[in-house]
Write an enzyme that holds these catalytic residues in place. Structure first.
Site, PDB file in Angstrom:
ATOM      1  N   GLN A 150      36.999  -1.387  32.101  1.00  8.58           N
ATOM      2  CA  GLN A 150      38.085  -0.681  31.124  1.00  8.58           C
ATOM      3  C   GLN A 150      37.201  -1.568  30.127  1.00  8.58           C
ATOM      4  OE1 GLN A 150      41.846  -1.618  32.784  1.00  8.58           O
ATOM      5  NE2 GLN A 150      41.547  -4.021  31.203  1.00  8.58           N
ATOM      6  N   LYS A 159      47.372 -15.374  28.010  1.00  6.79           N
ATOM      7  CA  LYS A 159      46.674 -14.185  28.195  1.00  6.79           C
ATOM      8  C   LYS A 159      46.147 -13.904  26.460  1.00  6.79           C
ATOM      9  CE  LYS A 159      49.585 -11.538  30.283  1.00  6.79           C
ATOM     10  NZ  LYS A 159      50.091 -10.470  30.935  1.00  6.79           N
ATOM     11  N   TYR A 160      46.771 -14.646  25.514  1.00  8.16           N
ATOM     12  CA  TYR A 160      46.598 -14.156  24.277  1.00  8.16           C
ATOM     13  C   TYR A 160      46.108 -15.127  23.712  1.00  8.16           C
ATOM     14  CZ  TYR A 160      49.244  -9.744  26.615  1.00  8.16           C
ATOM     15  OH  TYR A 160      50.101  -9.690  27.361  1.00  8.16           O
ATOM     16  N   LYS A 193      45.162  -8.344  20.194  1.00 10.27           N
ATOM     17  CA  LYS A 193      46.122  -8.740  20.604  1.00 10.27           C
ATOM     18  C   LYS A 193      46.661 -10.565  20.163  1.00 10.27           C
ATOM     19  CE  LYS A 193      47.870  -5.139  21.925  1.00 10.27           C
ATOM     20  NZ  LYS A 193      48.413  -5.105  23.116  1.00 10.27           N
ATOM     21  N   GLU A 195      44.453  -5.835  43.057  1.00  8.42           N
ATOM     22  CA  GLU A 195      45.628  -6.164  42.379  1.00  8.42           C
ATOM     23  C   GLU A 195      46.542  -4.913  41.826  1.00  8.42           C
ATOM     24  OE1 GLU A 195      47.203  -6.863  37.633  1.00  8.42           O
ATOM     25  OE2 GLU A 195      46.114  -5.354  37.837  1.00  8.42           O
ATOM     26  N   ASP A 241      44.029  -2.281  22.087  1.00  5.87           N
ATOM     27  CA  ASP A 241      43.078  -2.798  22.754  1.00  5.87           C
ATOM     28  C   ASP A 241      41.722  -2.536  24.189  1.00  5.87           C
ATOM     29  OD1 ASP A 241      45.040  -3.875  24.188  1.00  5.87           O
ATOM     30  OD2 ASP A 241      44.460  -5.960  24.026  1.00  5.87           O
ATOM     31  N   ASP A 254      41.016  -5.282  38.698  1.00 12.11           N
ATOM     32  CA  ASP A 254      42.345  -5.409  37.542  1.00 12.11           C
ATOM     33  C   ASP A 254      42.485  -3.757  37.965  1.00 12.11           C
ATOM     34  OD1 ASP A 254      43.436  -6.065  35.761  1.00 12.11           O
ATOM     35  OD2 ASP A 254      43.054  -4.445  34.547  1.00 12.11           O
ATOM     36  N   ASN A 255      44.588  -3.491  38.365  1.00 15.01           N
ATOM     37  CA  ASN A 255      44.894  -2.625  38.355  1.00 15.01           C
ATOM     38  C   ASN A 255      44.098  -1.004  38.693  1.00 15.01           C
ATOM     39  OD1 ASN A 255      47.327  -2.641  36.734  1.00 15.01           O
ATOM     40  ND2 ASN A 255      46.582  -1.820  34.715  1.00 15.01           N
TER      41      ASN A 255
END
Lengths: 664, 664
Positions: free
Chosen positions: B314, B525-526, B254, B414, B349, B385-386
């Site tokens: 992930q 973030k990007y 990204k 999170e 991604d 995360d998640n």
């Protein structure tokens, strides 16, 4: 590593007691059980949850197979479904849930298509899901063929046509009919439910000592008692409950007013069970024979009266068990038998079993055989004496053993004990329980207690049977309040709970007590007492009227539908009942003051009654059969010591002018 | 037939989660666990209940032996006791109860003697109880000798002397020390308790992207990040939390504002973990080496800052796992890899693991090894995360595996997901959880939610970590409210919970969002974003002050001590905190209005503060270091957008004139 059984959480299941799976919630045959649960898992899958239930006992009337119904999502991961109780006895329910693979796929497909993504590889995936569903359907069945045809439609043709085929209404339903339940999650318990017969919830009890029904000062027999059945029928009762009818021991026998007897003519307490003439499976010779009992029972049933017996698991020192089975009792180190006691009280005429002693297996089996014996004689209702002095594991075992074969048998716990033990006995399986109602006489304490009994978690397993008096309890309120007190307590008991009872003498307002106690003076427990049916101080007509209203109004036959409402007078209790479908709405106001007239403004619960603020409605007061038109949120009424209770049946005017075709 | 293990009921045990014995309640090492239970049985025996507990894990630091303490009766069959958590890790407690035979006997004896009954055979019985107790004591011990002497005293001498010996003070205590526990009842579960280190409850988090700490437009390294540690220390934070520091994949990378990258210089999202340079156990080459990380970590610790890492389970499509372990992933029927998605969102991604797939054993083991790897590098706090997109059984397993060996390791979930999943993750073992605080901005909704979080049953297992912003969430309130909004949300987060955090940029009030979204414009973030520490629009001093107050006031370091109080203004939240022993009482008022000054009358909770209605007391306002004398149940204060929060430390005047000796 955890078991590979899926990752769905099923929790907060209701109704369920304590989360142990040991104790049943209670319902009535013909009712439905509404089940709710939280069901969720990680991620975004669409879940399917099903309620499963089966009839477990009696074994003879069940095939034990599970039925299944889909649960409906209520939002916030909560699901609901209900199942019917079509048989008496024990049921179990549980919940199973799985991911609906095809529906989840369709939902994602829709959103991807809407977002303009390419879905080429998704279609291959969806086709595979349809093929798997087809393999789970019966080969060559129409459903299998339709699923395989849909699979082809997803793989062939233009992407647009394939997407349209995938989204075709009905395809998700079809595919979901053949789910992959390999990784379904099952709730960790099978939750027990007990379906009683309706009489377990609705019934007016009348307790009397058959030996008091004699004439000319002689002890009564079952034949004498039979002559009083028309009178009890006229009072409108449903159940006649007899204290123990067994032979009474001689040792330690009690005379009038509970003194140790010195007179050989003294009759003794019926609870001192057992003598040379027999024990718990015998009938006191003075009452008659087993055949006489059967005749009495049939005569009662002919008048719509069911006979309930007393189960008092204790013995007189003369009981045959003591000679035949010394191992069932506790013996002191000096070789004497322990008699029952709760110091300073002593019961020299009563010996307790050693329930958890070394011979418990044979003892428990014998006690079970007593219950089966009377079931064999046609008895289906037992009032259990002092259950809180016997171990809970015994009751759990006994009631389960009996009801698994005879699901129409009820047990009323005389659980006048500490609050937690009272509840524990109800959980253990007792069908009904005595309560503290007997001592709750003021507005807030009645209201708080009845809310706890009928609307709290307790109402899932305990059903309060309300008694204004018992042979052991003549309350201060009745001693002091005259006839109005008897009317008040009767009206409350009979309308606050569908199950209530009185002990004979109540209707002629017997109020003579041993001073400073709740004991009746010259109590029938220890001597004969002639009936005073014709007493001028009687409220028999009042009793008849209330029982007649109870029979005519289904709302009064249900337990958990009690709701309290506001009234501006601390001496007036105001409440209502209606059926689950909203029918038969009743409003009830009872003055708690036996001495003076009370004026009160009632806050009419228009919302609960489905009435508009401006709507005029008819109220039919059932005690005096009067009618009135009311309107709006307030009604002013007067309650007197002579008529302390009012029961209004609420009737809407169903039709108005604009209901007619020609209105406009 | 039921097991012959006694008939005592032990139920309504608190604290316990769900009654399954699976999930631990959470506490802090050094605290005590107060346990209550209903304990009762049939009849009138005097019961003894004991609380039993043991340290279960880590195995290395426990001998696994049970400790035991008597429970005190609270009345109504309720008992209570507490036990200390002196070690980190997992504990279990349970309850055992039995009848105290000798004490029950003494109680009955007293009442029989008072009633004038003969107690000859009772004395024989009591003597036998003493002999049995003596046999359970060590032979020849002083206690055994005393018990046998007492036995003789009961059997010899006059009845009066024997009774006096039986009732001798201390004899019951002595006999009860050697109880017959053969038929003791044990609670059916061992209830788990987890003792965390204090940092699991108290800590201010500061999140930043190390790659944004470079100069001259170059990506920052750990060495660059190190230079900012003095600044973070000056803000008063306790934990620095770094988003993933691993190599970032190329496939689907990204670019700025989350568009698919077309520029080879784009950096990609740190959550797209894994490339040819390595995976979850590697460091992004641009950040430095493992040694650089260790240096950064040591430098942080030298300034009192603990480093927390991100656990994002992930992979980028370039992660080495995909080539080495294709069995850990889901593949489409067409042979392509499934990427993460929540349509219409797609994460090209990112690829998810197939957590419950056929290769789950080796996958779970590998994921555990990742956590152990970073523990080996000295990391003790992980932000996960998640977690709600991964199966709960995995988390239950992983957290248990890790904490049973490393009890000082914490996991922050999170869990921005549905309410029941958020709670389920907390039950599964997560030490802390993100919450909906981020979106609760008005008085009633903040109050209701924080009551649920800190005072309800949830507070036994879930600890809310409050974040006014995150890299994913720039709330409407912050976008619209200017600097005052940043002050307000910081003050709330930092005083409503002992755990809170901000994502860097908050202190210079970064409020530029992608229109109509909660996404930061040009999100870090990007892409790289230079720090704006020197921005004129900053509230750094405000942040420092609040963190300093948190460190200086123990009340702000506890979780379950929040209480809301009345204030007559809907724009002002008023609450208090104090220590369990009543010390360090604080009152806190926060205006929720970023635009206008608010006047408010606070209802001072004199009762909670132990203050008399007429008592004058000093309040020390900590934000502005001002002092005042207050008196009585009301205080009027003014809160402005510049100073929206007031924190009063309440000080009684401990001494008055009548405290002096010469007063009179």
């Amino acid at each position: 590593m955890a078991e590979p059984t899926g990752s769905i959480v099923i929790e907060a299941v209701e109704p369920e007691l304590d989360g142990t799976g040991r104790f049943a919630i209670k319902r009535i045959v013909g009712e439905s059980v509404v089940v709710q649960a939280d069901v969720f898992k990680e991620g975004h899958d669409i879940l399917v949850a099903v309620l499963q239930w089966r009839h477990v006992a009696p074994a003879a009337s069940t095939d034990g197979k599970w039925s299944e119904a889909p649960m409906q999502p209520l939002g916030n991961d909560r699901f609901s479904a209900e199942f019917p109780l079509s048989h008496l006895g024990r049921y179990a329910y549980t919940i199973e849930a799985w991911s609906d693979a095809f529906r989840t796929w369709v939902s994602e497909l829709e959103r991807k298509v809407a977002a303009g993504h390419s879905v080429r590889s998704e279609l291959v995936e969806g086709a595979a899901l349809l093929r798997q569903a087809a393999l789970r359907a019966s080969a060559q069945s129409p459903d299998a063929k339709r699923l395989l045809a849909a699979e082809q439609a997803l793989l062939a043709g233009t992407p647009e046509a394939a997407v349209a085929a995938a989204l075709e209404p009905g395809l998700s339903d079809l595919a979901s009919r053949y789910p992959d339940r390999t990784h379904a999650t099952r709730y960790l318990r099978e939750v027990p439910v007990y379906a009683d017969r309706p009489r377990a919830v609705f019934g007016a009890w009348y307790e009397f000592f058959p030996r008091s029904t004699g004439t000319d000062g002689k002890p009564g027999t079952f034949a004498d008692a039979e002559t009083l059945l028309p009178y009890i029928e006229s009072l409108g009762f449903d159940i006649v409950y007899l204290p123990p009818i067994h032979p009474i021991g001689r040792a330690g026998r009690k005379g009038p007013n509970n003194v140790v007897s010195t007179n050989p003519d003294d009759l003794g307490s019926p609870w001192a069970i057992g003598s040379r003439e027999g024990g718990h499976k015998s009938i006191h010779p003075a009452l008659g024979t087993m055949k006489d009992f059967a005749h009495f029972k049939e005569a009662a049933e002919g008048r719509g009266l069911e006979v309930a017996l007393d189960l008092a698991f204790q013995c007189s020192p003369d009981h045959p068990y003591i000679r035949e089975h010394p191992e069932w009792f506790s013996w002191r180190p000096d070789g004497t038998l322990k008699t029952a006691e709760n110091p300073p009280k002593r019961y020299d005429d009563i010996v307790n079993f050693d329930f958890l002693g070394p011979a418990r297996e044979s003892l428990w089996a014998e006690l079970k055989s007593i219950v089966l014996f009377w079931i064999g004689e046609g008895v289906r209702i037992f009032r259990v004496d002092n259950p809180h002095t016997k171990p809970l594991p015994f009751w759990i075992w006994l009631i389960r053993q009996i009801q698994d074969a005879h699901p129409d048998v009820s047990f009323l716990a005389e659980a006048f004990t500490r609050p937690k033990m009272m509840k524990a006995l109800a959980k253990a399986g007792f069908t009904q329980s005595y309560t503290y109602f007997t001592w709750r006489v003021f507005k807030q304490e009645i209201q708080d207690y009845l809310v706890e009994l009928t609307q709290g978690p307790v109402a899932e397993y305990m059903r309060g049977n309300l008694w204004p008096n018992t042979p052991d309890i003549l309350s201060d309120f009745l001693q002091q309040g005259g006839l109005p007190a008897f009317r008040i307590r009767l009206a409350l008991a009979a309308t606050l709970s569908p199950s209530y009872g009185i002990y004979s003498g109540y209707e002629w307002c017997e109020a003579r007590a041993i001073p400073q106690t709740e004991e009746y003076l010259d109590s029938e427990k220890y001597q004969l007492r002639p009936w005073e049916i014709g007493s001028p101080d009687n409220i028999s007509a009042y009793v008849s009227r209330i029982n007649q209203i109870r029979r005519g109004n289904r709302s009064l036959q249900l337990y958990r539908n009690l709701r309290f409402y506001q009234a501006d007078n601390d001496q007036v209790l105001f409440y209502g009942k209606k059926c689950p479908d909203g029918s038969n709405p009743l409003l009830i106001a009872v003055s708690l003051d036996p001495f003076s007239t009370q004026e009160v403004v009632l806050q009419i619960p228009l919302g609960d009654l489905g009435l508009g603020a401006e709507e005029t409605f008819q109220v039919h007061e059932l005690m005096k059969d009067g009618r009135a038109l009311w309107r709006g949120p307030r009604a002013q009424v007067t309650l007197t010591p002579e008529n302390p209770a009012a029961i209004w049946s609420v009737h809407r005017f169903a039709r108005r002018e604009n209901s007619f075709d020609y209105f406009d």
